[in-house]
Design an enzyme around this catalytic site. Structure first.
Site, short mmCIF file in Angstrom:
data_model
loop_
_atom_site.label_atom_id
_atom_site.label_comp_id
_atom_site.label_asym_id
_atom_site.label_seq_id
_atom_site.Cartn_x
_atom_site.Cartn_y
_atom_site.Cartn_z
N ARG A 130 3.37 -0.65 -5.09
CA ARG A 130 3.29 -0.94 -3.76
C ARG A 130 1.82 -1.77 -3.72
O ARG A 130 1.74 -2.40 -2.49
CB ARG A 130 3.25 0.13 -2.72
CG ARG A 130 4.43 1.22 -2.68
CD ARG A 130 4.51 1.87 -1.42
NE ARG A 130 4.61 1.43 -0.48
CZ ARG A 130 5.89 1.44 0.16
NH1 ARG A 130 6.99 1.85 -0.38
NH2 ARG A 130 5.97 0.81 1.46
N ASN B 74 -1.03 1.84 5.66
CA ASN B 74 -0.11 0.89 5.17
C ASN B 74 0.35 -0.04 6.24
O ASN B 74 0.98 0.35 7.09
CB ASN B 74 0.94 1.41 4.31
CG ASN B 74 1.95 0.37 4.10
OD1 ASN B 74 1.86 -0.68 3.80
ND2 ASN B 74 3.33 0.62 3.76
N GLY B 75 -0.15 -1.44 6.02
CA GLY B 75 0.29 -2.08 7.32
C GLY B 75 -0.94 -3.03 7.51
O GLY B 75 -1.69 -3.18 7.06
N TRP C 158 -3.06 -2.43 -1.19
CA TRP C 158 -2.80 -4.02 -1.53
C TRP C 158 -3.46 -4.77 -0.47
O TRP C 158 -3.14 -4.57 0.75
CB TRP C 158 -1.21 -4.36 -1.58
CG TRP C 158 -1.00 -5.77 -1.83
CD1 TRP C 158 -0.68 -6.32 -2.95
CD2 TRP C 158 -0.92 -6.84 -0.85
NE1 TRP C 158 -0.33 -7.68 -2.93
CE2 TRP C 158 -0.28 -7.96 -1.56
CE3 TRP C 158 -0.65 -6.76 0.43
CZ2 TRP C 158 -0.15 -9.03 -1.03
CZ3 TRP C 158 -0.72 -8.16 1.28
CH2 TRP C 158 -0.34 -9.28 0.35
N LYS D 298 5.06 -4.55 -4.88
CA LYS D 298 6.57 -4.49 -5.19
C LYS D 298 7.27 -4.55 -3.89
O LYS D 298 8.36 -5.17 -3.54
CB LYS D 298 6.87 -3.25 -5.83
CG LYS D 298 8.41 -2.85 -6.14
CD LYS D 298 8.66 -3.82 -7.18
CE LYS D 298 10.38 -3.66 -7.75
NZ LYS D 298 11.01 -4.82 -8.18
N GLU E 226 14.90 -18.91 -9.66
CA GLU E 226 14.57 -17.53 -10.06
C GLU E 226 13.56 -17.45 -11.46
O GLU E 226 12.53 -16.92 -11.55
CB GLU E 226 15.74 -16.68 -10.21
CG GLU E 226 15.50 -15.40 -10.79
CD GLU E 226 14.77 -14.28 -10.12
OE1 GLU E 226 14.30 -14.78 -9.09
OE2 GLU E 226 14.53 -13.33 -10.69
N HIS F 87 15.71 -37.71 -8.70
CA HIS F 87 15.21 -38.21 -7.41
C HIS F 87 13.48 -37.56 -7.13
O HIS F 87 13.14 -37.58 -5.96
CB HIS F 87 15.84 -37.43 -6.28
CG HIS F 87 17.34 -37.56 -6.27
ND1 HIS F 87 17.73 -39.01 -5.61
CD2 HIS F 87 18.32 -37.16 -6.65
CE1 HIS F 87 19.16 -39.03 -5.84
NE2 HIS F 87 19.44 -38.06 -6.35
N CYS G 132 1.11 -1.10 -0.06
CA CYS G 132 0.24 0.10 0.12
C CYS G 132 0.82 1.17 -0.08
O CYS G 132 2.04 1.15 0.65
CB CYS G 132 -1.07 0.02 1.19
SG CYS G 132 -2.09 -1.24 1.43
N GLU H 48 5.23 -15.50 -11.46
CA GLU H 48 4.60 -14.19 -10.99
C GLU H 48 3.94 -13.36 -12.03
O GLU H 48 3.15 -12.58 -11.85
CB GLU H 48 5.62 -13.50 -9.90
CG GLU H 48 6.94 -13.10 -10.71
CD GLU H 48 7.68 -12.37 -9.56
OE1 GLU H 48 7.18 -11.98 -8.48
OE2 GLU H 48 9.04 -12.24 -9.65
N LYS I 129 10.04 -16.22 -11.61
CA LYS I 129 9.79 -14.90 -12.30
C LYS I 129 8.53 -15.65 -13.38
O LYS I 129 7.79 -14.62 -13.84
CB LYS I 129 11.05 -14.88 -13.33
CG LYS I 129 11.07 -13.33 -13.82
CD LYS I 129 11.93 -12.76 -12.89
CE LYS I 129 11.27 -12.39 -11.60
NZ LYS I 129 12.10 -11.60 -10.58
O1 M6R Z 1 12.51 -5.60 -1.99
P1 M6R Z 1 13.03 -6.87 -1.53
O2 M6R Z 1 14.28 -7.51 -2.31
O3 M6R Z 1 13.30 -7.22 -0.25
O4 M6R Z 1 12.05 -7.84 -2.23
C1 M6R Z 1 11.76 -9.36 -1.93
C2 M6R Z 1 10.85 -9.80 -2.74
O5 M6R Z 1 9.58 -9.56 -2.18
C3 M6R Z 1 10.88 -9.76 -4.06
O6 M6R Z 1 12.26 -10.05 -4.66
C4 M6R Z 1 9.95 -10.60 -5.00
O7 M6R Z 1 10.04 -11.79 -4.74
C5 M6R Z 1 9.84 -10.06 -6.34
N1 M6R Z 1 8.60 -9.89 -6.72
C6 M6R Z 1 10.63 -11.11 -7.34
O8 M6R Z 1 10.42 -10.56 -8.63
#
Ligand code: M6R
Length: 608
Positions: free
Chosen positions: A27, A98-99, A74, A603, A480, A503, A2, A487, A484
């Site tokens: 956010r 926010n929180g 959010w 984000k 990763e 395995h 947020c 998401e 990616k």
């Molecule tokens: O701001 P940060 O690097 O601490 O964020 C960590 C994760 O929330 C962030 O890397 C998230 O997994 C991304 N959406 C990945 O693309």
């Protein structure tokens, strides 16, 4: 998550609030809203969905107030809907939050008993009614907020606007960040300096537990005990940082393409390119020889950067490394060595779990080194040493350039610690530094193969699942790659250490599911090639990311081949990250997904 904004202005503020919210939309973006005072009366406009829906609402029914607060959401409590959108109001005030208010159920029951009616499913509404209840007792707005704040448990950044009070905004912070912006005639509140950059570059950050009373031209800061305190004003560079997409269709595309440049910039900060040495911009406040091990913690993509760094610290500095996701680490009560080194990695520098892990490490008397992209972030301010990544603002929710810059910094740190411990010779350092210097050029080369990668990515559109395999530093990259793709395209994907294939995951192989094999020419190539052959023997669909030698050694029919330039293996993962990102990006674009603002994500994850 947020984003919150407040403006105590001299002209109608709604348009400026929307502008700031656009910079905070990363956010959260499931609803948005604004409240202002018109003729002293609270007026609100809220809309479900992206900010453009709120803009539409405002164009139909403008707000004229010269003081106001805004929010982009959010959802934590209550589904995304107009009713649950902030600002939330009580009879005398409106608030944005926010929180998470952890004790909201208990407060809700108490307030219902005082005849307050709840019209939302949110935790935030209790804050509005709680402050209102204090005002009904006869307290003025400032005293009412002061009385209400200690009753809130959880994490919050709040901004309050009061009915009939045209010259007052109040902000409060416990956990998520909040900044005060100083304009020529106006005062601002915002979740970060970037949001306020169009209006001012003079910022004061609230410390944890602080609350602030804003009046025209002044701000009175209070600590958690209510004492009036001084907080420093600082100039930020946020205004100078571009947050435009340029010629790119999405921020994610722009950020992928920026990588040769930002990795070069980051490396230049840590290397003496002429001498072929690492030259850190800080001294270690500890003796690296006295370290027994390193602990690293992070979340999401930053966690995969940390996992990669484990290989480098162990190999170059001969130091055992423990890596854990911050959401686990914070509760494990892990014993840490006396005066050990804790590295935290975070793009935003605000991730709640990472911060909590940092706090735990501080109680264990660790030296805290943070690798962060936002130098003014809370994590940076709470660390003993800050190793900045110079990626510039990353707006796309999917992290791309932050990852490769984190890897560049961590590689330099591993070499520096290795040298300081006498585990790496000057010749080895010279060789490895020269490998690092070549990375930006190699990355630029890879971007020239985007059309091939795009073609392959289109073939993902109809599949249910994708498997990513890699060994060594390319194992975290396989994780990763899967993250990616998940998401932004919502295709299920898993990353595995290639050696684990037999395995279990080998049972998944069929002629439909793509298996992306990340195979640079390194000492594990032979083994990775065996895994490729095992997949081929079962009729699997192989996408190979490797150089010409890898393709030749694999000697099987490939469904796709991303030919990578030949390179030394030590830091190849930094270059191989690019095709992995582009595969996800083009799959998602082809499928019509919103790659910059994927569903359910935000984000900056400032709640647990
Ligand atoms: O701001 P940060 O690097 O601490 O964020 C960590 C994760 O929330 C962030 O890397 C998230 O997994 C991304 N959406 C990945 O693309």
């Amino acid at each position: 998550m947020c984003g919150i904004v407040g403006i105590l202005g001299t002209a109608p503020v709604a348009e400026s609030i929307v502008e700031a919210l656009k910079r905070l939309e990363y956010r959260g973006y499931d609803s948005a809203g604004i409240a202002t005072l018109e003729g002293g009366h609270l007026t609100r406009r809220r809309a479900e969905g992206k900010l453009k829906n709120l803009e539409l609402r405002l164009s139909e029914a403008p707000l004229e107030g010269v003081i106001g607060i805004g929010h982009t959401r959010w959802a934590t409590h209550g589904r995304p809907s107009e009713a649950n959108a902030h600002p939330h109001a009580s009879d005398r005030l409106a608030v944005v939050h926010n929180g998470i208010i952890e004790n909201f159920r208990e407060l809700r029951e108490e307030l219902k008993g005082k005849s307050y009616t709840f019209t939302t499913e949110t935790d935030t509404e209790v804050v509005a009614h709680l402050v209102s209840a204090e005002m009904r007792k006869g307290l003025d707005p400032v005293d009412a907020v002061a009385a209400a704040l200690p009753r809130l448990k959880g994490a919050f950044a709040l901004a309050f606007l009061f009915e009939g009070v045209e010259d007052l905004l109040i902000g409060a912070r416990q956990g998520p960040p909040l900044a005060v912006g100083w304009g020529a005639d106006e005062m601002y509140l915002g979740s970060d300096a970037l949001a306020l950059a169009p209006f001012t570059d003079v910022i004061t950050y609230l410390e944890d537990g602080d609350w602030v009373v804003l009046r025209p031209g002044r701000a009175e800061f209070h600590d958690e005990h209510g004492n009036i305190v001084e907080r420093v004003k600082q100039r930020t560079v946020a205004g100078a940082l571009l947050v435009e997409r340029g010629n790119h269709r999405h921020f994610m595309a722009k950020e992928i393409h920026e990588q040769p440049e930002v990795v070069a910039r980051t490396l230049a900060h840590y290397l003496d390119m002429l001498q072929g040495k690492v030259r850190l911009p800080f001294e270690f406040p500890f003796d690296p020889n006295a370290l027994d091990r390193i602990t690293i913690t992070a979340c999401g993509t930053a966690y995969y950067a940390a996992l990669t760094a484990k290989y480098w610290f162990e190999r170059f500095a001969r130091l055992p490394v423990e890596v854990d996701v911050a959401s686990e680490f914070r509760y494990r009560e892990a014993p840490l060595p006396e005066r050990g080194l804790m590295i935290v990695v975070s793009q935003s520098g605000e991730t709640a779990d990472t911060r909590a892990s940092l706090h735990y490490a501080r109680t264990q008397k660790q030296h805290i080194l943070s690798v962060v992209n936002v130098p003014s972030s809370t994590i940076a301010r709470e660390s003993h040493i800050v190793a900045p990544t110079l990626a510039g603002p990353e707006i796309g929710v999917a992290s791309t350039k932050a990852l490769t810059c984190q890897l560049a910094v961590l590689a330099c740190l591993a070499l520096a610690v290795g040298r300081a411990r006498g585990k790496l010779s000057a010749e080895e350092e010279f060789r490895l530094v020269n490998e690092l210097i070549l990375l930006p050029g190699l990355m630029a080369d890879v971007l020239n193969h985007e059309a091939t990668i795009e073609q392959i990515a289109h073939s993902f559109a109809k599949v249910q699942s994708v498997l990513y395999l890699g060994r060594g530093t390319n194992y975290p990259l396989a994780l990763e790659g899967a993250l990616k793709l998940k998401e932004i395209s919502y295709i299920h994907a898993e990353g595995y250490a290639a050696g684990e294939l037999k395995h279990g995951p080998i049972a998944l192989i069929d002629e439909v599911m793509p298996v992306v094999v990340i195979a640079p020419s390194d000492r594990a190539l032979e083994k990775t090639v065996s895994n490729v052959q095992e997949v081929a023997a079962r009729g699997g669909r192989i996408i190979l990311i490797g150089d010409a030698r890898a393709a030749q050694e694999a000697a099987v029919d490939l469904s796709g081949f991303v030919e990578m330039p030949a390179m030394a293996p030590d830091f190849a993962a930094i270059v191989y990250a690019l095709p992995v990102q582009l595969l996800a990006y083009h799959a998602a674009v082809f499928m019509g997904k919103d790659v910059d603002q994927p569903r359910n994500l935000a984000k900056s994850v400032t709640v647990e």
